[in-house]
Design a protein around this motif. Structure first.
Motif, PDB file in Angstrom:
ATOM      1  N   GLY A  29     -51.576  60.903  87.231  1.00 41.23           N
ATOM      2  CA  GLY A  29     -50.275  60.530  87.756  1.00 41.23           C
ATOM      3  C   GLY A  29     -49.524  59.515  86.928  1.00 41.23           C
ATOM      4  N   ARG A  30     -50.017  59.179  85.735  1.00 44.01           N
ATOM      5  CA  ARG A  30     -49.310  58.233  84.874  1.00 44.01           C
ATOM      6  C   ARG A  30     -48.017  58.867  84.360  1.00 44.01           C
ATOM      7  N   SER A  31     -47.027  58.037  84.121  1.00 43.49           N
ATOM      8  CA  SER A  31     -45.702  58.569  83.789  1.00 43.49           C
ATOM      9  C   SER A  31     -45.480  58.765  82.303  1.00 43.49           C
ATOM     10  N   ASP A  32     -46.303  58.154  81.452  1.00 45.30           N
ATOM     11  CA  ASP A  32     -46.019  58.186  80.012  1.00 45.30           C
ATOM     12  C   ASP A  32     -46.830  59.250  79.293  1.00 45.30           C
ATOM     13  N   ARG A  33     -46.381  59.589  78.103  1.00 45.28           N
ATOM     14  CA  ARG A  33     -46.992  60.651  77.303  1.00 45.28           C
ATOM     15  C   ARG A  33     -46.812  60.342  75.819  1.00 45.28           C
ATOM     16  N   CYS A  34     -47.614  61.015  74.992  1.00 41.79           N
ATOM     17  CA  CYS A  34     -47.417  61.013  73.545  1.00 41.79           C
ATOM     18  C   CYS A  34     -46.579  62.233  73.177  1.00 41.79           C
ATOM     19  N   VAL A  35     -45.702  62.076  72.189  1.00 36.57           N
ATOM     20  CA  VAL A  35     -44.791  63.146  71.793  1.00 36.57           C
ATOM     21  C   VAL A  35     -44.721  63.236  70.277  1.00 36.57           C
ATOM     22  N   ILE A  36     -44.695  64.454  69.756  1.00 38.55           N
ATOM     23  CA  ILE A  36     -44.370  64.711  68.356  1.00 38.55           C
ATOM     24  C   ILE A  36     -43.167  65.643  68.343  1.00 38.55           C
ATOM     25  N   ALA A  37     -42.113  65.240  67.652  1.00 38.71           N
ATOM     26  CA  ALA A  37     -40.890  66.042  67.562  1.00 38.71           C
ATOM     27  C   ALA A  37     -40.550  66.277  66.096  1.00 38.71           C
TER      28      ALA A  37
END
Length: 285
Positions: A29-37
């Motif tokens: 349920g954590r709100s943050d994520r890792c992202v690669i764009a």
């Protein structure tokens, strides 16, 4: 490559009309994520696609005789195979990012996470690896040494890591600190550094906040990446200098204009030998 992303990518200027992306959402349920764009007009995902690692699903083997719950932290890692659309050979590069465990007493957890994360990234498309993220680890600690010595990666900021800062919350809470804990690693056999974003040191941040002159001969170095003298760790209380003087705490980076206590790292890496591939030798022919 981003960590602790808790807003739509459009809010960060990474809208779908220009960028493709992949993400690793933290569990529980954590709100943050890792992202690669990546820019859609320049890059495309390779046949290996992308992989997400939930570190809680990969505890050390039973032979370690440790409590699996000690390694549960909700941290994630993300790796994607990318290739230039203009490259006729369609050779691939692995780009990986992660946010390792933050708890001070869990250096063994961070070391294990770094080990299995690199193994995943390296297995995706071979030796051309760029790995970055918030390792929550100072230079010289186990995760740092593993990537530098065990994996043969090079840090873009290796020559200034003893002074440079990427994180500071030193003046906002007891036990706050300022340190180099974020990194950008690359495979030196395949890449060379063309440019990089300059990082400040503790005295430069103090100078910008309090108006006091920077320590060190002549203040900040004019050369790219240079750092004037300073300390890579600053507790929230005032510090004594080597001459008996007192220094104010390093100011926090978090503000209305900068929504993080981390600085951005950036570099231009050139693929120096893109025409050389590993060869599977068949000694029977």
């Amino acid at each position: 490559c981003l960590q602790e992303v808790d807003c739509p990518l459009e809010d960060l200027g990474l809208g779908e009309h220009e960028f493709d992306s992949c993400a690793a959402q933290r569990p529980g349920g954590r709100s943050d994520r890792c992202v690669i764009a990546w820019r859609r007009d320049r890059l495309e995902m390779g046949p290996g696609g992308h992989r997400v690692m939930l570190f809680d699903d990969h505890p050390p083997p039973k032979a370690f005789e440790c409590d699996p719950k000690h390694y549960e932290s909700g941290n994630v890692g993300l790796a994607v195979e990318l290739r230039m659309k203009s490259d006729p050979g369609k050779r691939c590069v692995t780009v990986a990012t992660t946010h390792l465990n933050w708890e001070p007493h869990k250096m063994d957890v961070r070391a294990w996470q770094a080990h299995i994360f690199f193994d995943m990234a390296h297995s995706l498309s071979g030796p051309r690896v760029v790995l970055c993220g918030d390792l929550n680890s100072l230079p010289g600690t186990q995760p740092h040494q593993f990537l530098a010595q065990g994996c043969g990666l090079a840090s873009v900021y290796a020559d200034v890591e003893s002074n440079a800062l990427t994180n500071s919350n030193a003046d906002v809470c007891p036990g706050g600190f300022a340190a180099m804990i974020d990194y950008l690693w690359y495979s030196p056999k395949w890449f060379s550094i063309k440019q990089r974003l300059r990082l400040p040191d503790a005295d430069e941040l103090r100078s910008s906040a309090y108006g006091s002159p920077s320590a060190g001969a002549g203040g900040p170095s004019a050369s790219e990446g240079g750092c004037c003298g300073g300390t890579s760790m600053a507790l929230s209380s005032t510090q004594g200098g080597g001459d008996g003087s007192q220094h104010p705490p390093v100011p926090t980076l978090l503000s209305e204009s900068w929504p993080s206590d981390h600085l951005a790292l950036a570099a231009v890496l050139e693929l120096t030998n893109p025409d050389v591939d590993e060869v599977d030798w068949d000694f029977n022919n």
